[in-house]
Design a protein around this motif. Structure first.
Motif, short mmCIF file in Angstrom:
data_model
loop_
_atom_site.label_atom_id
_atom_site.label_comp_id
_atom_site.label_asym_id
_atom_site.label_seq_id
_atom_site.Cartn_x
_atom_site.Cartn_y
_atom_site.Cartn_z
N ARG A 29 0.85 -1.07 0.05
CA ARG A 29 -0.14 -0.11 0.12
C ARG A 29 0.99 1.34 -0.01
NH1 ARG A 29 -2.95 -3.40 3.93
NH2 ARG A 29 -4.77 -4.05 2.94
N ALA A 30 1.96 1.27 0.88
CA ALA A 30 2.82 2.33 0.83
C ALA A 30 3.58 2.73 -0.21
CB ALA A 30 3.72 2.28 1.94
N THR A 31 3.88 1.20 -0.96
CA THR A 31 4.74 1.32 -2.21
C THR A 31 3.70 1.95 -3.47
OG1 THR A 31 6.12 -0.35 -1.58
CG2 THR A 31 5.79 0.07 -4.06
N ARG A 32 2.56 1.69 -3.49
CA ARG A 32 1.53 2.20 -4.43
C ARG A 32 1.62 3.55 -4.35
NH1 ARG A 32 -2.82 -0.10 -2.45
NH2 ARG A 32 -2.53 -1.91 -3.53
N ARG A 33 1.56 4.26 -2.96
CA ARG A 33 1.49 5.82 -2.85
C ARG A 33 2.72 6.28 -3.36
NH1 ARG A 33 -1.10 3.91 1.93
NH2 ARG A 33 0.97 4.31 3.06
N VAL A 34 3.65 5.82 -3.27
CA VAL A 34 5.07 6.13 -3.44
C VAL A 34 5.53 6.30 -5.11
CG1 VAL A 34 7.75 5.84 -3.63
CG2 VAL A 34 6.43 5.64 -1.41
N LEU A 35 5.03 5.14 -5.54
CA LEU A 35 4.97 5.07 -7.03
C LEU A 35 4.02 5.90 -7.67
CD1 LEU A 35 5.69 1.19 -7.58
CD2 LEU A 35 7.30 3.14 -7.23
N ASP A 36 2.88 6.08 -7.37
CA ASP A 36 1.88 7.12 -7.78
C ASP A 36 2.12 8.46 -7.83
OD1 ASP A 36 -0.05 5.18 -8.55
OD2 ASP A 36 -1.44 5.49 -6.83
N ASP A 37 2.87 8.78 -6.64
CA ASP A 37 3.55 10.17 -6.31
C ASP A 37 4.62 10.48 -7.52
OD1 ASP A 37 1.75 10.75 -4.50
OD2 ASP A 37 3.54 10.51 -2.93
N VAL A 38 5.36 9.38 -7.74
CA VAL A 38 6.48 9.62 -8.78
C VAL A 38 5.97 9.73 -10.14
CG1 VAL A 38 8.69 8.71 -9.69
CG2 VAL A 38 8.30 8.67 -7.20
N ALA A 39 4.94 8.79 -10.54
CA ALA A 39 4.67 8.75 -11.71
C ALA A 39 3.73 10.11 -12.02
CB ALA A 39 3.61 7.83 -11.89
N GLY A 40 3.27 10.58 -10.99
CA GLY A 40 2.46 11.97 -11.30
C GLY A 40 3.39 13.25 -11.41
N MET A 41 4.81 12.88 -10.90
CA MET A 41 5.66 14.20 -10.82
C MET A 41 6.45 14.07 -12.13
SD MET A 41 7.22 13.74 -6.82
CE MET A 41 8.82 14.10 -7.56
N VAL A 42 6.71 13.06 -12.71
CA VAL A 42 7.36 12.96 -13.81
C VAL A 42 6.80 12.52 -15.23
CG1 VAL A 42 9.51 11.52 -15.01
CG2 VAL A 42 9.27 12.12 -12.52
N GLY A 43 6.67 13.40 -16.25
CA GLY A 43 5.79 13.50 -17.17
C GLY A 43 6.21 12.08 -18.33
N GLY A 44 5.19 11.36 -18.81
CA GLY A 44 5.55 10.24 -19.58
C GLY A 44 5.60 9.11 -18.77
N VAL A 45 5.66 9.04 -17.56
CA VAL A 45 6.01 7.86 -16.76
C VAL A 45 4.56 7.14 -16.09
CG1 VAL A 45 7.16 7.04 -14.56
CG2 VAL A 45 8.27 8.59 -15.92
N ALA A 46 4.29 5.92 -16.24
CA ALA A 46 3.18 5.25 -15.84
C ALA A 46 3.44 4.26 -14.76
CB ALA A 46 2.51 4.33 -16.94
N HIS A 47 2.63 4.06 -13.67
CA HIS A 47 2.59 3.16 -12.73
C HIS A 47 1.65 2.03 -12.96
CE1 HIS A 47 1.36 2.19 -8.36
NE2 HIS A 47 2.37 1.20 -8.77
N VAL A 48 2.07 1.01 -13.00
CA VAL A 48 1.23 -0.28 -13.51
C VAL A 48 1.60 -1.26 -11.97
CG1 VAL A 48 0.60 -2.38 -14.87
CG2 VAL A 48 1.61 -0.05 -15.80
N GLU A 49 0.23 -1.70 -11.45
CA GLU A 49 0.57 -2.61 -10.39
C GLU A 49 -0.15 -4.06 -11.05
OE1 GLU A 49 -0.82 -2.97 -5.68
OE2 GLU A 49 -1.42 -1.23 -6.95
#
Length: 101
Positions: A29-49
């Motif tokens: 759950r915490a990892t999901r939040r971190v990766l969502d945050d990073v994907a939202g900050m860096v253009g062209g980056v997707a987060h797939v779970e």
């Protein structure tokens, strides 16, 4: 190389953060939040779970040993970095540097 058929989602234009999780994994759950945050900050980056339990074929193919496991893919789907456990945001951003052109 990983693609839409492996992940069930499109790759990011520049890079993809792939998270392997299980339903009862607290650090996932915490990892999901971190990766969502990073994907939202860096253009062209997707987060797939990916649900590791429903994709045991892929887990075995990649030799994954636990959850959460995070893989950083470049734009073509090549794994450029990976690791197990809950990542820190700074480490994810640094790992993205290996994937971004």
């Amino acid at each position: 190389m990983l693609g839409r058929e492996d992940l069930g989602a499109d790759l990011g234009e520049r890079a993809t953060l792939v998270q392997f999780s299980t339903a009862f994994c607290q650090p996932c759950r915490a990892t999901r939040r971190v990766l969502d945050d990073v994907a939202g900050m860096v253009g062209g980056v997707a987060h797939v779970e990916v649900d590791a339990e429903s994709r045991l074929d892929l887990v075995r193919r990649l030799g994954l040993l636990g959850t959460p496991t995070v893989l950083v893919l470049d734009a073509s789907g090549r794994v450029v970095r990976g690791g197990g456990g809950q990542p820190r945001k700074a480490d994810v951003i640094a790992a993205l540097g290996a994937a971004l052109p």
